[in-house]
Design a protein around this motif. Structure first.
Motif, mmCIF file in Angstrom:
data_model
loop_
_atom_site.group_PDB
_atom_site.id
_atom_site.type_symbol
_atom_site.label_atom_id
_atom_site.label_comp_id
_atom_site.label_asym_id
_atom_site.label_seq_id
_atom_site.Cartn_x
_atom_site.Cartn_y
_atom_site.Cartn_z
ATOM 1 N N HIS A 152 1.015 -1.277 -0.071
ATOM 2 C CA HIS A 152 -0.119 0.104 -0.035
ATOM 3 C C HIS A 152 0.985 1.339 0.053
ATOM 4 N N THR A 156 -4.889 3.341 3.492
ATOM 5 C CA THR A 156 -6.330 2.643 3.004
ATOM 6 C C THR A 156 -7.412 2.198 4.020
ATOM 7 N N ASN A 160 -11.681 4.698 1.308
ATOM 8 C CA ASN A 160 -11.222 4.838 -0.100
ATOM 9 C C ASN A 160 -10.646 3.514 -0.619
ATOM 10 N N THR A 211 -14.433 5.042 -3.483
ATOM 11 C CA THR A 211 -13.923 5.885 -2.786
ATOM 12 C C THR A 211 -14.790 7.205 -2.314
ATOM 13 N N ARG A 217 -5.814 5.740 -3.724
ATOM 14 C CA ARG A 217 -5.405 4.452 -3.324
ATOM 15 C C ARG A 217 -4.565 3.664 -4.183
#
Length: 240
Positions: A152, A156, A160, A211, A217
């Protein structure tokens, strides 16, 4: 990460189908990764651009210079400690869900693998071909032994598009989403911090929402296997 902690994560994945490990990549490493991605030529055919999604297929083939940053000592230790030393990479893709993305993904399992060609093989099928890339559903035991790591590049959560999963669904074979019995199954939202990873079994039922908080993201999704394919079929992105 200590061996004891790796064992805890390994057990969590085997039992539940996923685990989350934060702080795998430093702020500096994430910055390096995002800078490299920002500066690439996006006109190639492995790049997909729409208002809702920007994706790079065969990510490490397209951006080989990013490989050493991503496979840092931390990540290698996790791969060896959690998956085992015989595992190698078989697929990579980068997703960017922009701030205003309405991209919604319904519950599904990841049932296909990326291979180098289309041939008739018993127990392999159905097939799909996109832009000269071949994907096929392999026998169940190949899918059951795979792992995916999702790196990531942004914080997150459910606002989102964090992944939602059905814990333990990875151990129930091919599980059609329309047959989910919500009176017995539960749903879990997988919040992951920037620089953290989610490890999952591709057979776990997973989905993601649109989102709603105007935040990006960006995720690098990498799949691993320890299986050689039969006959002359090869993994299309194999990297040891």
């Amino acid at each position: 990460m200590e061996e004891r902690n790796l064992r805890v994560h390994k057990n969590h994945i085997l039992e539940n189908g996923f685990t989350i490990i934060n702080t795998v990549f430093s702020e500096e490493e994430i910055e390096k990764i995002t800078d490299i991605i920002k500066n690439i030529d996006t006109s190639k055919e492995n790049f997909r651009k729409s208002e809702d999604l920007f994706a790079i297929r065969q990510f490490f083939k397209e951006i080989p210079e990013i490989t050493d940053i991503i496979f840092n000592d931390n990540l290698k230790k996790m791969i060896n400690g959690i998956f085992g030393e015989r595992y190698f990479m078989v697929k990579s893709i980068y997703f960017d869900k922009p701030e205003n993305s309405n991209w919604y993904v319904a519950y599904h399992q990841d049932l296909t693998i990326s291979v180098d060609k289309k041939i008739n093989l018993q127990d392999f099928g159905p097939w799909t071909t996109k832009q000269n890339q071949f994907a096929v559903q392999p026998p169940l035991d190949i899918l059951e032994n795979m792992y995916a790591i999702r790196i990531h590049l942004d914080d997150t959560d459910e606002n989102n598009g964090a992944l939602k999963v059905v814990p333990k669904s990875h151990s129930k074979g091919i599980y059609r989403p329309e047959t989910i019995d919500w009176t017995t199954e539960t749903e879990e939202i997988c919040n992951v911090k920037k620089g953290g990873i989610m490890i999952m079994k591709p057979l776990i039922l997973h989905s993601s929402n649109r989102t709603t908080n105007g935040k990006k993201r960006r995720v690098i999704h990498i799949e691993f296997s320890d299986r050689e394919l039969p006959e002359e079929l090869k993994w299309s992105e194999r990297l040891n």
